[in-house]
Design a protein around this motif. Sequence first.
Motif, short mmCIF file in Angstrom:
data_model
loop_
_atom_site.label_atom_id
_atom_site.label_comp_id
_atom_site.label_asym_id
_atom_site.label_seq_id
_atom_site.Cartn_x
_atom_site.Cartn_y
_atom_site.Cartn_z
N ILE A 107 -11.68 -9.29 0.29
CA ILE A 107 -10.85 -8.96 -0.91
C ILE A 107 -9.96 -7.61 -0.72
O ILE A 107 -8.91 -7.46 -1.19
N ALA A 111 -6.09 -7.63 -0.86
CA ALA A 111 -5.55 -6.92 -2.31
C ALA A 111 -4.49 -5.62 -1.99
O ALA A 111 -3.59 -5.34 -2.41
N SER A 112 -5.12 -4.97 -0.86
CA SER A 112 -4.42 -3.94 -0.33
C SER A 112 -2.80 -4.38 0.13
O SER A 112 -1.93 -3.65 -0.26
N ALA A 114 -1.31 -7.21 -0.96
CA ALA A 114 -0.61 -7.55 -1.88
C ALA A 114 -0.13 -6.51 -2.57
O ALA A 114 1.01 -6.76 -3.23
N SER A 115 -0.83 -5.33 -2.54
CA SER A 115 -0.30 -3.99 -3.70
C SER A 115 0.93 -3.70 -3.08
O SER A 115 1.83 -3.41 -3.86
N SER A 118 4.23 -5.74 -4.09
CA SER A 118 4.48 -5.82 -5.54
C SER A 118 5.94 -5.86 -5.92
O SER A 118 6.51 -4.89 -6.11
N TRP A 133 -2.88 -6.33 -8.84
CA TRP A 133 -3.44 -6.51 -7.36
C TRP A 133 -4.40 -5.19 -7.24
O TRP A 133 -5.53 -5.32 -6.69
N ARG A 134 -4.21 -4.11 -7.91
CA ARG A 134 -5.07 -3.06 -7.86
C ARG A 134 -6.35 -3.31 -8.74
O ARG A 134 -7.61 -2.78 -7.96
N TRP A 136 -7.83 -6.32 -8.58
CA TRP A 136 -8.69 -7.19 -7.41
C TRP A 136 -8.99 -6.26 -6.31
O TRP A 136 -10.25 -6.43 -5.66
N LEU A 137 -8.04 -5.21 -6.00
CA LEU A 137 -8.74 -4.14 -4.94
C LEU A 137 -10.01 -3.54 -5.45
O LEU A 137 -10.91 -3.37 -4.85
#
Length: 445
Positions: A107, A111-112, A114-115, A118, A133-134, A136-137
């Motif tokens: 995860i 998420a990193s 994907a962030s 953005s 995304w932050r 979920w990170l």
Amino acid sequence: MPETQNNVLNALDVAKTQWYHFTAIVIAGMGFFTDAYDLFCISLVTKLLGRTYYYVEGAEKPGSLPPNVSAAVNGVAFCGTLAGQLFFGWLGDKMGRKKVYGITLMIMVLASIASGHSFGHGPKFVMGTLCFWRFWLGFGIGGDYPLSATIMSEYANKKTRGGFIAAVFAMQGFGILSGGIFAIIISAIFNARFKAPSFALDPAGSTVPQADYVWRIILMAGAIPAALTYYWRMKMPETARYTALVAKNGKQAAADMSKVLQIAKAQTLIALCGTVPGYWFTVFLIDKMGRFAIQLMGFCMMTIFMLALAIPYNHWAKGNHVGFVVLYSLTFFFANFGPNATTFIVPAEIFPARLRATCHGISAASGKSGAIVGAFGFLYLAQNQDKTKTDAGYPPGIGMRNSLIVLAVINLLGALFTFLVPESKGKSLEEISGEDQQAQQPTQS
């Protein structure tokens, strides 16, 4: 308690410090390295986000994020962390530490990445996607807290267990430090390449287009240590205490720990130097001084230094910055050589095996709820109260002073509640939780 199971647990308690202990510290500690990098690197890029997406010529603070956006960007990961601590702590007790350990890392990696991707039409969409995304990170990071602490506590011997758990937690310092260094390096590379020193505003009132890449690279870099750690985490066997006490498989526990104790080889160790001193005072002294003494001392000293900052706040605000920095640094020293470390260590020791990760998750989430209050509440309170009181004729800084006083009171309450916490120094986990006595009681037929 069956003889095989009892022998495994006793072997863990009395085992001399071996390479597998340090391997476990590095593997679990790299998770905390990543956690700290991911959580704190956002503060390094908020100014750049403001310049890139919110520059308005003639505004009071051109190129600054609006307060609500800044609070959301900085605080949303803490909300995810709280949720992750509760959920993955519970899941770790249901499914096992090892299985859930890999899920949290994946995860964090996704998420990193994907962030840093953005995108959207306009600032609101970009910031909204980033906040999504932050969160979920933070959710993945939250799971790392109870699992890392629980795994390290269940691997360690009873003589040096506190120091080992503290060493895992102390890797946060390296993560924070690495975030700052990496941001400096990336900025320097782009500055040299595009001739835009410090990405200052150009005469047209905007940053160079390439500046938008910098914050994305910094955020995505957090995926690298998490991805590198994944392989080694998956090679770790399930902790023998979980296998023996929760899964009720004494033979498997014996086989796993026999392999770890006898066949284990050292992996590359990160040089433990140059980080926040308070972390390492805890590492070296916690098994000598005990958890209670360190936590009580830390809370008391933080109370004193908070009041020393708050009461003469106007004195510090009038240019006496050196003294303010010294007191502020001492506050953080005793936070790390105090409750910041002990509240991570003690919950990993005092609860029974079947509930250990769940209860640690609840404990960690309680602490993270305080971080959320700090990120959203105290900053907003200080800024708004400063503006209101200054307009009404009060000296500036009244809001910050009041916030420091509130923090001092909270620290004092923490000191008082410390007297309710049992001392776990030098005891086995089963002795602390009472599981050794339960196991000796005859079962009802």
